[in-house]
Design a protein around this motif. Structure first.
Motif, PDB file in Angstrom:
ATOM      1  N   LYS A  61      14.909 -13.061   6.848  1.00 34.42           N
ATOM      2  CA  LYS A  61      14.105 -12.082   7.586  1.00 34.42           C
ATOM      3  C   LYS A  61      12.910 -11.678   6.726  1.00 34.42           C
ATOM      4  O   LYS A  61      13.069 -11.260   5.582  1.00 34.42           O
ATOM      5  N   PHE A  62      11.741 -11.817   7.304  1.00 31.23           N
ATOM      6  CA  PHE A  62      10.496 -11.467   6.639  1.00 31.23           C
ATOM      7  C   PHE A  62       9.836 -10.368   7.458  1.00 31.23           C
ATOM      8  O   PHE A  62       9.719 -10.509   8.678  1.00 31.23           O
ATOM      9  N   GLY A  63       9.432  -9.266   6.807  1.00 29.51           N
ATOM     10  CA  GLY A  63       8.864  -8.183   7.584  1.00 29.51           C
ATOM     11  C   GLY A  63       7.943  -7.271   6.812  1.00 29.51           C
ATOM     12  O   GLY A  63       7.848  -7.342   5.580  1.00 29.51           O
ATOM     13  N   ILE A  64       7.281  -6.422   7.567  1.00 25.60           N
ATOM     14  CA  ILE A  64       6.428  -5.378   7.000  1.00 25.60           C
ATOM     15  C   ILE A  64       6.953  -4.053   7.530  1.00 25.60           C
ATOM     16  O   ILE A  64       7.180  -3.893   8.728  1.00 25.60           O
ATOM     17  N   LYS A  65       7.175  -3.116   6.604  1.00 22.66           N
ATOM     18  CA  LYS A  65       7.736  -1.809   6.957  1.00 22.66           C
ATOM     19  C   LYS A  65       6.768  -0.713   6.549  1.00 22.66           C
ATOM     20  O   LYS A  65       6.166  -0.777   5.470  1.00 22.66           O
ATOM     21  N   TYR A  66       6.637   0.279   7.403  1.00 22.81           N
ATOM     22  CA  TYR A  66       5.828   1.459   7.079  1.00 22.81           C
ATOM     23  C   TYR A  66       6.723   2.690   7.143  1.00 22.81           C
ATOM     24  O   TYR A  66       7.355   2.943   8.164  1.00 22.81           O
ATOM     25  N   ASP A  67       6.779   3.442   6.047  1.00 22.73           N
ATOM     26  CA  ASP A  67       7.566   4.672   5.981  1.00 22.73           C
ATOM     27  C   ASP A  67       6.699   5.864   6.359  1.00 22.73           C
ATOM     28  O   ASP A  67       5.705   6.155   5.690  1.00 22.73           O
ATOM     29  N   PHE A  68       7.089   6.557   7.447  1.00 20.77           N
ATOM     30  CA  PHE A  68       6.391   7.780   7.825  1.00 20.77           C
ATOM     31  C   PHE A  68       6.808   8.916   6.896  1.00 20.77           C
ATOM     32  O   PHE A  68       6.004   9.763   6.535  1.00 20.77           O
ATOM     33  N   ASN A  69       8.091   8.931   6.529  1.00 21.47           N
ATOM     34  CA  ASN A  69       8.652   9.879   5.565  1.00 21.47           C
ATOM     35  C   ASN A  69       9.950   9.260   5.050  1.00 21.47           C
ATOM     36  O   ASN A  69      10.210   8.084   5.286  1.00 21.47           O
ATOM     37  N   LYS A  70      10.801  10.033   4.383  1.00 22.63           N
ATOM     38  CA  LYS A  70      12.033   9.482   3.802  1.00 22.63           C
ATOM     39  C   LYS A  70      13.056   9.055   4.848  1.00 22.63           C
ATOM     40  O   LYS A  70      13.933   8.251   4.571  1.00 22.63           O
ATOM     41  N   LYS A  71      12.953   9.571   6.069  1.00 22.25           N
ATOM     42  CA  LYS A  71      13.951   9.281   7.095  1.00 22.25           C
ATOM     43  C   LYS A  71      13.447   8.366   8.202  1.00 22.25           C
ATOM     44  O   LYS A  71      14.240   7.734   8.881  1.00 22.25           O
ATOM     45  N   TRP A  72      12.141   8.296   8.447  1.00 25.08           N
ATOM     46  CA  TRP A  72      11.612   7.555   9.588  1.00 25.08           C
ATOM     47  C   TRP A  72      10.668   6.448   9.144  1.00 25.08           C
ATOM     48  O   TRP A  72       9.795   6.658   8.305  1.00 25.08           O
ATOM     49  N   ASN A  73      10.850   5.261   9.752  1.00 27.13           N
ATOM     50  CA  ASN A  73       9.970   4.134   9.459  1.00 27.13           C
ATOM     51  C   ASN A  73       9.863   3.218  10.661  1.00 27.13           C
ATOM     52  O   ASN A  73      10.625   3.345  11.622  1.00 27.13           O
ATOM     53  N   ILE A  74       8.937   2.299  10.579  1.00 23.00           N
ATOM     54  CA  ILE A  74       8.786   1.268  11.600  1.00 23.00           C
ATOM     55  C   ILE A  74       8.713  -0.074  10.873  1.00 23.00           C
ATOM     56  O   ILE A  74       8.137  -0.169   9.789  1.00 23.00           O
ATOM     57  N   ASN A  75       9.342  -1.088  11.456  1.00 22.19           N
ATOM     58  CA  ASN A  75       9.461  -2.385  10.792  1.00 22.19           C
ATOM     59  C   ASN A  75       9.122  -3.494  11.787  1.00 22.19           C
ATOM     60  O   ASN A  75       9.729  -3.574  12.857  1.00 22.19           O
ATOM     61  N   LEU A  76       8.171  -4.325  11.451  1.00 23.46           N
ATOM     62  CA  LEU A  76       7.811  -5.505  12.233  1.00 23.46           C
ATOM     63  C   LEU A  76       8.347  -6.706  11.463  1.00 23.46           C
ATOM     64  O   LEU A  76       8.069  -6.840  10.266  1.00 23.46           O
ATOM     65  N   TYR A  77       9.139  -7.591  12.140  1.00 22.44           N
ATOM     66  CA  TYR A  77       9.799  -8.661  11.382  1.00 22.44           C
ATOM     67  C   TYR A  77       9.938  -9.954  12.180  1.00 22.44           C
ATOM     68  O   TYR A  77       9.815  -9.981  13.394  1.00 22.44           O
ATOM     69  N   LEU A  80       0.868  -1.170   0.000  1.00 24.75           N
ATOM     70  CA  LEU A  80       0.000   0.000   0.000  1.00 24.75           C
ATOM     71  C   LEU A  80       0.902   1.216   0.000  1.00 24.75           C
ATOM     72  O   LEU A  80       2.114   1.087   0.139  1.00 24.75           O
ATOM     73  N   LEU A  81       0.333   2.379  -0.089  1.00 30.85           N
ATOM     74  CA  LEU A  81       1.122   3.602  -0.064  1.00 30.85           C
ATOM     75  C   LEU A  81       1.952   3.653   1.219  1.00 30.85           C
ATOM     76  O   LEU A  81       1.406   3.561   2.322  1.00 30.85           O
ATOM     77  N   HIS A  82       3.260   3.700   1.106  1.00 31.76           N
ATOM     78  CA  HIS A  82       4.229   3.779   2.205  1.00 31.76           C
ATOM     79  C   HIS A  82       4.340   2.494   3.027  1.00 31.76           C
ATOM     80  O   HIS A  82       5.004   2.478   4.056  1.00 31.76           O
ATOM     81  N   CYS A  83       3.713   1.416   2.633  1.00 33.63           N
ATOM     82  CA  CYS A  83       3.758   0.147   3.372  1.00 33.63           C
ATOM     83  C   CYS A  83       4.386  -0.918   2.471  1.00 33.63           C
ATOM     84  O   CYS A  83       3.930  -1.125   1.342  1.00 33.63           O
ATOM     85  N   TYR A  84       5.431  -1.583   2.980  1.00 36.73           N
ATOM     86  CA  TYR A  84       6.220  -2.499   2.165  1.00 36.73           C
ATOM     87  C   TYR A  84       6.328  -3.881   2.806  1.00 36.73           C
ATOM     88  O   TYR A  84       6.392  -4.012   4.022  1.00 36.73           O
ATOM     89  N   LEU A  85       6.413  -4.882   1.956  1.00 45.29           N
ATOM     90  CA  LEU A  85       6.718  -6.245   2.359  1.00 45.29           C
ATOM     91  C   LEU A  85       8.197  -6.457   2.070  1.00 45.29           C
ATOM     92  O   LEU A  85       8.651  -6.210   0.954  1.00 45.29           O
ATOM     93  N   ASN A  86       8.975  -6.884   3.072  1.00 42.92           N
ATOM     94  CA  ASN A  86      10.423  -7.047   2.923  1.00 42.92           C
ATOM     95  C   ASN A  86      10.825  -8.497   3.098  1.00 42.92           C
ATOM     96  O   ASN A  86      10.293  -9.187   3.962  1.00 42.92           O
ATOM     97  N   LEU A  87      11.805  -8.915   2.326  1.00 47.77           N
ATOM     98  CA  LEU A  87      12.447 -10.211   2.518  1.00 47.77           C
ATOM     99  C   LEU A  87      13.946  -9.979   2.399  1.00 47.77           C
ATOM    100  O   LEU A  87      14.426  -9.468   1.381  1.00 47.77           O
ATOM    101  N   LYS A  88      14.677 -10.325   3.460  1.00 44.97           N
ATOM    102  CA  LYS A  88      16.133 -10.179   3.444  1.00 44.97           C
ATOM    103  C   LYS A  88      16.738 -11.542   3.752  1.00 44.97           C
ATOM    104  O   LYS A  88      16.424 -12.150   4.774  1.00 44.97           O
ATOM    105  N   SER A  89      17.595 -12.017   2.856  1.00 50.85           N
ATOM    106  CA  SER A  89      18.263 -13.306   3.029  1.00 50.85           C
ATOM    107  C   SER A  89      19.759 -13.089   2.975  1.00 50.85           C
ATOM    108  O   SER A  89      20.248 -12.276   2.185  1.00 50.85           O
ATOM    109  N   GLY A  90      20.475 -13.820   3.826  1.00 49.32           N
ATOM    110  CA  GLY A  90      21.918 -13.662   3.846  1.00 49.32           C
ATOM    111  C   GLY A  90      22.620 -14.894   4.363  1.00 49.32           C
ATOM    112  O   GLY A  90      21.999 -15.824   4.884  1.00 49.32           O
ATOM    113  N   ILE A  91      23.927 -14.882   4.177  1.00 49.22           N
ATOM    114  CA  ILE A  91      24.781 -15.952   4.674  1.00 49.22           C
ATOM    115  C   ILE A  91      25.957 -15.299   5.390  1.00 49.22           C
ATOM    116  O   ILE A  91      26.481 -14.273   4.933  1.00 49.22           O
TER     117      ILE A  91
END
Length: 181
Positions: free
Chosen positions: A139-155, A110-121
């Motif tokens: 790492k699987f998470g949902i991120k919400y951007d308040f603006n270009k500098k601030w966000n919150i991430n549940l993972y 949605l607007l400013h709301c992202y689904l994230n997947l981060k994989s690493g070794i």
């Protein structure tokens, strides 16, 4: 008969400071400074004992708006043991060196709301200890951007050891968290 297992009875506090320097539109350098503390054996104060200090630089390449490749060519960790007995409180830290690569994919839901997947070794080397450990992270998470500098991430992040540990420790741990940046 089922048996319940609890890993630890401690309160932890994790602090992370990340400094990011863009080199151009696609390339940047980020350095993470980490400090983790834990409660003592006889208190609930999460600041009373050290758990970890770390410095970890990353080189990041943003292939597109949604894909980032990262390499950490060298990281230094100072690991203190989880306090399970009085002896643990007087043990020295264990130095650890890590080398890591990761890929992060982000899709806007949605607007400013992202689904994230981060994989690493990660390749983990503990000083004066063998063998080295190879660990995968997802790492699987949902991120919400308040603006270009601030966000919150549940993972939710799962760690799996593929080399250097016995089979009973293949599943390392599961980290569920919320982060505000």
């Amino acid at each position: 008969m089922a048996k319940n297992t609890i890993a630890q009875f401690h309160q932890n506090l994790w602090l992370k400071l990340a400094l990011k320097i863009p080199l151009n539109k696609k390339l940047s350098i980020e350095t993470e400074f980490l400090h983790r503390t834990q409660s003592g054996l006889k208190n609930k104060n999460p600041l009373s004992n050290n758990l970890l200090y770390a410095v970890r630089p990353w080189i990041q390449y943003q292939q597109s708006k949604n894909i980032i490749f990262s390499v950490s060519p060298f990281a230094y960790f100072r690991n203190y043991g989880i306090l399970l007995s009085d002896i643990d409180a007087i043990k020295n830290y264990v130095p650890e060196y890590r080398f890591a690569i990761a890929t992060e994919v982000q899709n806007e839901l949605l607007l400013h709301c992202y689904l994230n997947l981060k994989s690493g070794i990660e390749y983990r080397h503990f000083e004066n200890m063998t063998p080295e450990i190879i660990r995968f992270r997802n790492k699987f998470g949902i991120k919400y951007d308040f603006n270009k500098k601030w966000n919150i991430n549940l993972y939710d992040e799962i760690f799996l050891n593929f080399k250097g540990v016995d089979k009973s420790h293949f599943y390392d741990h599961n980290r569920i968290g919320i982060a505000a940046t």
